[in-house]
Structures are given as structure tokens and as C-alpha cells.
Design a protein around this motif. Structure first.
Motif, PDB file in Angstrom:
ATOM      1  N   LEU A 126       9.941 -14.236  -7.739  1.00  0.00           N
ATOM      2  CA  LEU A 126       9.102 -13.236  -8.393  1.00  0.00           C
ATOM      3  C   LEU A 126       9.518 -11.820  -7.994  1.00  0.00           C
ATOM      4  O   LEU A 126       9.450 -10.892  -8.811  1.00  0.00           O
ATOM      5  CB  LEU A 126       7.637 -13.472  -8.041  1.00  0.00           C
ATOM      6  N   PHE A 127       9.946 -11.658  -6.746  1.00  0.00           N
ATOM      7  CA  PHE A 127      10.457 -10.351  -6.329  1.00  0.00           C
ATOM      8  C   PHE A 127      11.670  -9.955  -7.168  1.00  0.00           C
ATOM      9  O   PHE A 127      11.747  -8.833  -7.674  1.00  0.00           O
ATOM     10  CB  PHE A 127      10.837 -10.393  -4.841  1.00  0.00           C
ATOM     11  N   LEU A 128      12.604 -10.884  -7.347  1.00  0.00           N
ATOM     12  CA  LEU A 128      13.793 -10.580  -8.139  1.00  0.00           C
ATOM     13  C   LEU A 128      13.432 -10.262  -9.592  1.00  0.00           C
ATOM     14  O   LEU A 128      14.051  -9.391 -10.218  1.00  0.00           O
ATOM     15  CB  LEU A 128      14.767 -11.753  -8.092  1.00  0.00           C
ATOM     16  N   ARG A 129      12.426 -10.944 -10.114  1.00  0.00           N
ATOM     17  CA  ARG A 129      12.015 -10.709 -11.500  1.00  0.00           C
ATOM     18  C   ARG A 129      11.616  -9.259 -11.736  1.00  0.00           C
ATOM     19  O   ARG A 129      11.746  -8.738 -12.860  1.00  0.00           O
ATOM     20  CB  ARG A 129      10.852 -11.642 -11.851  1.00  0.00           C
ATOM     21  N   GLU A 130      11.138  -8.588 -10.702  1.00  0.00           N
ATOM     22  CA  GLU A 130      10.723  -7.186 -10.811  1.00  0.00           C
ATOM     23  C   GLU A 130      11.837  -6.292 -11.324  1.00  0.00           C
ATOM     24  O   GLU A 130      11.575  -5.211 -11.854  1.00  0.00           O
ATOM     25  CB  GLU A 130      10.270  -6.677  -9.436  1.00  0.00           C
ATOM     26  N   ASP A 184       0.815  -1.218   0.000  1.00  0.00           N
ATOM     27  CA  ASP A 184       0.000   0.000   0.000  1.00  0.00           C
ATOM     28  C   ASP A 184       0.844   1.261   0.000  1.00  0.00           C
ATOM     29  O   ASP A 184       0.326   2.344  -0.327  1.00  0.00           O
ATOM     30  CB  ASP A 184      -0.907   0.012   1.240  1.00  0.00           C
ATOM     31  N   ILE A 185       2.136   1.148   0.349  1.00  0.00           N
ATOM     32  CA  ILE A 185       2.941   2.371   0.505  1.00  0.00           C
ATOM     33  C   ILE A 185       4.201   2.374  -0.345  1.00  0.00           C
ATOM     34  O   ILE A 185       4.979   3.326  -0.295  1.00  0.00           O
ATOM     35  CB  ILE A 185       3.324   2.578   1.984  1.00  0.00           C
ATOM     36  N   ALA A 186       4.435   1.302  -1.119  1.00  0.00           N
ATOM     37  CA  ALA A 186       5.639   1.244  -1.953  1.00  0.00           C
ATOM     38  C   ALA A 186       5.313   0.499  -3.244  1.00  0.00           C
ATOM     39  O   ALA A 186       4.195   0.002  -3.438  1.00  0.00           O
ATOM     40  CB  ALA A 186       6.772   0.542  -1.201  1.00  0.00           C
ATOM     41  N   ASP A 187       6.279   0.433  -4.131  1.00  0.00           N
ATOM     42  CA  ASP A 187       6.064  -0.267  -5.397  1.00  0.00           C
ATOM     43  C   ASP A 187       5.879  -1.761  -5.202  1.00  0.00           C
ATOM     44  O   ASP A 187       5.231  -2.427  -6.022  1.00  0.00           O
ATOM     45  CB  ASP A 187       7.243  -0.023  -6.347  1.00  0.00           C
ATOM     46  N   ARG A 188       6.448  -2.286  -4.133  1.00  0.00           N
ATOM     47  CA  ARG A 188       6.311  -3.721  -3.888  1.00  0.00           C
ATOM     48  C   ARG A 188       6.608  -4.010  -2.411  1.00  0.00           C
ATOM     49  O   ARG A 188       7.152  -3.168  -1.691  1.00  0.00           O
ATOM     50  CB  ARG A 188       7.260  -4.523  -4.773  1.00  0.00           C
ATOM     51  N   HIS A 189       6.277  -5.223  -2.029  1.00  0.00           N
ATOM     52  CA  HIS A 189       6.500  -5.727  -0.684  1.00  0.00           C
ATOM     53  C   HIS A 189       7.616  -6.772  -0.774  1.00  0.00           C
ATOM     54  O   HIS A 189       7.632  -7.582  -1.692  1.00  0.00           O
ATOM     55  CB  HIS A 189       5.195  -6.374  -0.191  1.00  0.00           C
TER      56      HIS A 189
END
Length: 478
Positions: free
Chosen positions: A429-433, A410-415
């Protein structure tokens, strides 16, 4: 400990067309190759519990005769993997200092000879700072055609040296192994190899260039973070592979502190960084015609008043933001910076990252298998094939797009560390970002579990395994 000056040399194995003295090692299907009536050896072998199983051993003493001892080793199907297990078993079957003469069958595949030599060297490894020194013996491979196997032996030696280096770096206690020490070891190794260069970004440069994830993770330690960029640039190379390795020199978990048991092996949390460095140096030693760049974001994740907090929002190298609610999910934060930088600045054809990233990897796949993630079937297949040839197992897991919703903040581009489960998948999946237009030419290897062995087993010795160094070398060689 501070006097450590690099990995110990890999002892010699030589090819010879004349018999040597010492203990003779025979493959299980060749127990009659020695002249002088070895019927007793053949009979004992046939009556053993596991005749022919790869890595099985039968020791036959022969008092007052030459040779005085015969070791019969099983080679399984006779492929490279079987001979690797046989080599490991053979070196463990003789006392340190006892000469070993391995009788090679006529016409043996050069790949099998490479596997044999690798097995001997891998199993002989001991950490230099440990009480027990490396196994050092005279080993001869007996063949009527030494020239046919010289190349295989040379490749095995480079692979063994790379694996020993990766193991040494990972085994080194964190009382010595801070980011600056690791960077110094890379500088020293690179200085001996023409065509290899090193750049080390310290705190000021990291801050100026915006490596916010690395600075956040390393901000709680008295030893500052750095980014090592190691490059092999052969003339005429038309392909560029970037290798990124997690380099957390010790992981307390930060403010989200680990348990005592969870923390005691965290000196190994830079195993991915050790592997990519070793593979890049190995590529230079083999003079491979491919450009290779290794990136190792190095930090100590410590607890202090300056440590980053759960709930902080971190600005990564690419300018995007990450909300972190678990400071023990730090590896993905430093890898994110390095991956984003690699894609934007280095123009890679392929990006591969290795990381001791999640405990979920071991829950899914156990102690000996790494998790492989990639959208690229060709790249995934090539890495799986390289791992099979090298003796390092991996299993491909999915990257389901709907799981990417778990990363919503809710407060950043990702968690950084959602609580919905599928920990290894979501970390990938986080790294794929951060891969941008290279996401379809990227592979991630989550190798926390296979980076450490609890006991001597096959070609592994107790402690760091150096997992990934030999697979990457096979891949780069292909």
C-alpha cells in the motif's frame, strides 16, 4: 573475487535424430524404447518406490552393454513442469563430464522439451566464484524431428542465461557488489546487445533531480547510490512495460540495525533488481516486440554518522514527504522514487515491481511462494499464468483500502513503517501511493523468501534462485 567478469556461459544442449553415446535418460513411460530387450529395465522401474513421480530417478547400471547406464526419470503428468523436474533430476543423476542422451517420446509437446532443457540448465548452475564449477556436460535430446523443437530449445537457453545472470548478481558477495559494480555489470551486458541502452544516474544527478529516498538510504555508505535505467526499444513496439527492482546491495538495517542472523544473507537484497535486469536483457535476446524499461535504484544501507535516522522526514522524487521510524524499511523508500519517476516520465502501459521487501512475506507464504499485489485482475492473472508456466509460484493477496490508514503521519504525507502489522500488505500500500493514475495497471511482487534456496532442490541450486527473471520473460513473451 574482483576478477569476476560476468556469468558463465550456459553449456550446450543439442537436438539430434541419431543416438548418442553416454548415459541414456528415459521418461518413466518409455523404458522399453531401446532395442535389445530392456525387459529388465521395465521391471526394475515398475518395482521402484515412486514410478512416474515428477523428478523421481531410477539408475540402472548395465555393465558391458550399450548403453552402459540408463536413468529413468519421472515426468509426472507429462506437462512442462513435470519435464522441468525430470531435467533437473537427470542432470544431477550423472557425474560431471558424463555425456547424457535423453530419449524424447515421439510427438512430445514442444513446451515439454522447453521444460526439460530449462530443468537441465537451472539445476546445473553453480556460482562462478564458488569452489564447485558449473556443471558442464554434453547433452543430446534424441528425436526424429529436431526442427520441431529448435524454437523451444532456443527459448529455454535465453531463459536459462537470464536466470544464471540473476543468480550470479545476487550471489556475488557485497565486498565486491556495491552500486557502482552492479551498474558496471549492467553496462557490460547491455553493450553486447543492439537496441539496448543504459543510463546511470550518480549522486549529483540524483540530487539535482530530487531522488530523496534513494539518497537518504544510500547516504550512510562509503559507496554512493545510483539509479540504473536499462531500456530495450524495438522498432514498432506499441506497448511499454516498466520493471522496477529493489537494488539494496547490502542491508545492515541502518541505525535500526538487524540482528547477526538477520544480516548474514543481506547480499541478496538486490534480487529484484537482478531479476528485472536479466528479464530486460532476455527480452532483447528473444527480440520481443515490446518496449521494456528496467529501473534499479541501487544503494547500500549502512550505519554511519551520515546515515538517515528513525524519525527523519524524507522528500521523495514526486515532492511528497515520508516519515520513517525504521531505517530497516528502506527498500520501499528507494522503490518509491523509481515508481514515481516511471509514472511521470516514462509513460508506461504497465508497471511491475519486484522486491525482497518484507519478512512478512515468508511468514504468510513460506519459502517458495511470492506475494502478488495488484488491482488489475487481467495483469494479476497474466503474471500468475506466467509464473505457473515458468515454475515460479505466487499467491495474490489483497490491497484493502482501510489499511491505508496505517500510513497516516502527523508530520509528513505518509508513514513508511507503521506498527499495526500486515507488514507485506502495508508495504504494498505504501508503494501504491506513488503510482498515481497507473495504480490500476501496476503489480507488486514481494519475493524475499523465494529469492534464496537453502539447498539443491528440484531446479534450484543452493543460494540465489534468480526468482522472477523467468516469470517476467514469460509475461513479456505473452
Amino acid at each position: 573475487m574482483s576478477s569476476w567478469k560476468g556469468h558463465p556461459p550456459v553449456f550446450g544442449i543439442r537436438l539430434a535424430d541419431t543416438p548418442a553415446t553416454g548415459t541414456f535418460v528415459l521418461p518413466a513411460d518409455a523404458s522399453g524404447v531401446l532395442a535389445g530387450g530392456d525387459d529388465e529395465t521395465a521391471v526394475l522401474h515398475r518395482e521402484s518406490d515412486e514410478p512416474g513421480r515428477a523428478g523421481s530417478v531410477l539408475v540402472v547400471p548395465r555393465p558391458l552393454r550399450t548403453p552402459a547406464k540408463i536413468v529413468i526419470v519421472g515426468v509426472g503428468d507429462g506437462d512442462e513442469a513435470g519435464w522441468r523436474d525430470a531435467g533437473a533430476a537427470a542432470i544431477r543423476a550423472v557425474p560431471t563430464g558424463e555425456a547424457l542422451h535423453v530419449v524424447l517420446p515421439a510427438g512430445i509437446d514442444p513446451a515439454a522439451v522447453r521444460g526439460l532443457a530449462e530443468g537441465i540448465w537451472f539445476a546445473a548452475y553453480r556460482f562462478r566464484e564458488a569452489v564447485q564449477p558449473p556443471r558442464s556436460v554434453e547433452v543430446t535430446l534424441g528425436t526424429t524431428d529436431p526442427d520441431a523443437y529448435a524454437g523451444s530449445l532456443a527459448e529455454a537457453r535465453v531463459t536459462a542465461a537470464a536466470t544464471w545472470l540473476a543468480r550470479d548478481l545476487t550471489n556475488m558477495p557485497s565486498s565486491v557488489k556495491n552500486p557502482d559494480w552492479f551498474a558496471g555489470q549492467v553496462r557490460a551486458e547491455a553493450a553486447t546487445r543492439p537496441g539496448v541502452s543504459v543510463t546511470v544516474r550518480g549522486t549529483d544527478r540524483l540530487r539535482a533531480e530530487g531522488f530523496g529516498g534513494l539518497l537518504a538510504v544510500g547516504g550512510g555508505s562509503a559507496t554512493p547510490p545510483c539509479l540504473v535505467e536499462l531500456a530495450w526499444r524495438p522498432e514498432g513496439a506499441t506497448r511499454h512495460v516498466v520493471l522496477v527492482g529493489k537494488g539494496i546491495t547490502f542491508d545492515t538495517g541502518g541505525i535500526s540495525i538487524k540482528t547477526r542472523d538477520g544480516m548474514k544473507l543481506m547480499k541478496k537484497d538486490m534480487g529484484g533488481g537482478a531479476a528485472v535486469v536479466a528479464a530486460t536483457l532476455g527480452a532483447a535476446d528473444l527480440d520481443l516486440p515490446v518496449r521494456v524499461t528496467a529501473l534499479v535504484p541501487l544503494a547500500e544501507n549502512a550505519v554511519s554518522g551520515s546515515a538517515f535516522r528513525p524519525g527523519d522526514v524524507i522528500t521523495q522524487w514526486d515532492g511528497s514527504t515520508t516519515e520513517t521510524t525504521n531505517s530497516d524499511a528502506e527498500g520501499r523508500l528507494v522503490l518509491a522514487d523509481a515508481l514515481a519517476y516511471a509514472v511521470a516520465e516514462l509513460e508506461p502501459d504497465v508497471v511491475i515491481d519486484l522486491a525482497t521487501l518484507t519478512g512478512a512475506n515468508s511468514v504468510a507464504l513460506g519459502k517458495r511462494t511470492a506475494a502478488l499485489y495488484s488491482h488489475d485482475d487481467e495483469l494479476a492473472g497474466a503474471l500468475e499464468a506466467a509464473g505457473r508456466a515458468a515454475g515460479e509460484r505466487m499467491w495474490r493477496l489483497p490491497l484493502p483500502d482501510d489499511y491505508a490508514d496505517y500510513l497516516h503521519s502527523d508530520i509528513a504525507d505518509r508513514h513508511s513503517s507503521p506498527a499495526q502489522g500486515a507488514g507485506s500488505v502495508v508495504a504494498a500500500l505504501f508503494l501504491r501511493e506513488f503510482l498515481g493514475d497507473r495504480a490500476d495497471r501496476w503489480a507488486h511482487l514481494d519475493m524475499s523468501a523465494p529469492s534464496w534456496a537453502e539447498k539443491h532442490e528440484a531446479d534450484l541450486t543452493k543460494g540465489a534462485t534468480g526468482w522472477g527473471a523467468r516469470t517476467l520473460l514469460r509475461y513479456l513473451s505473452s
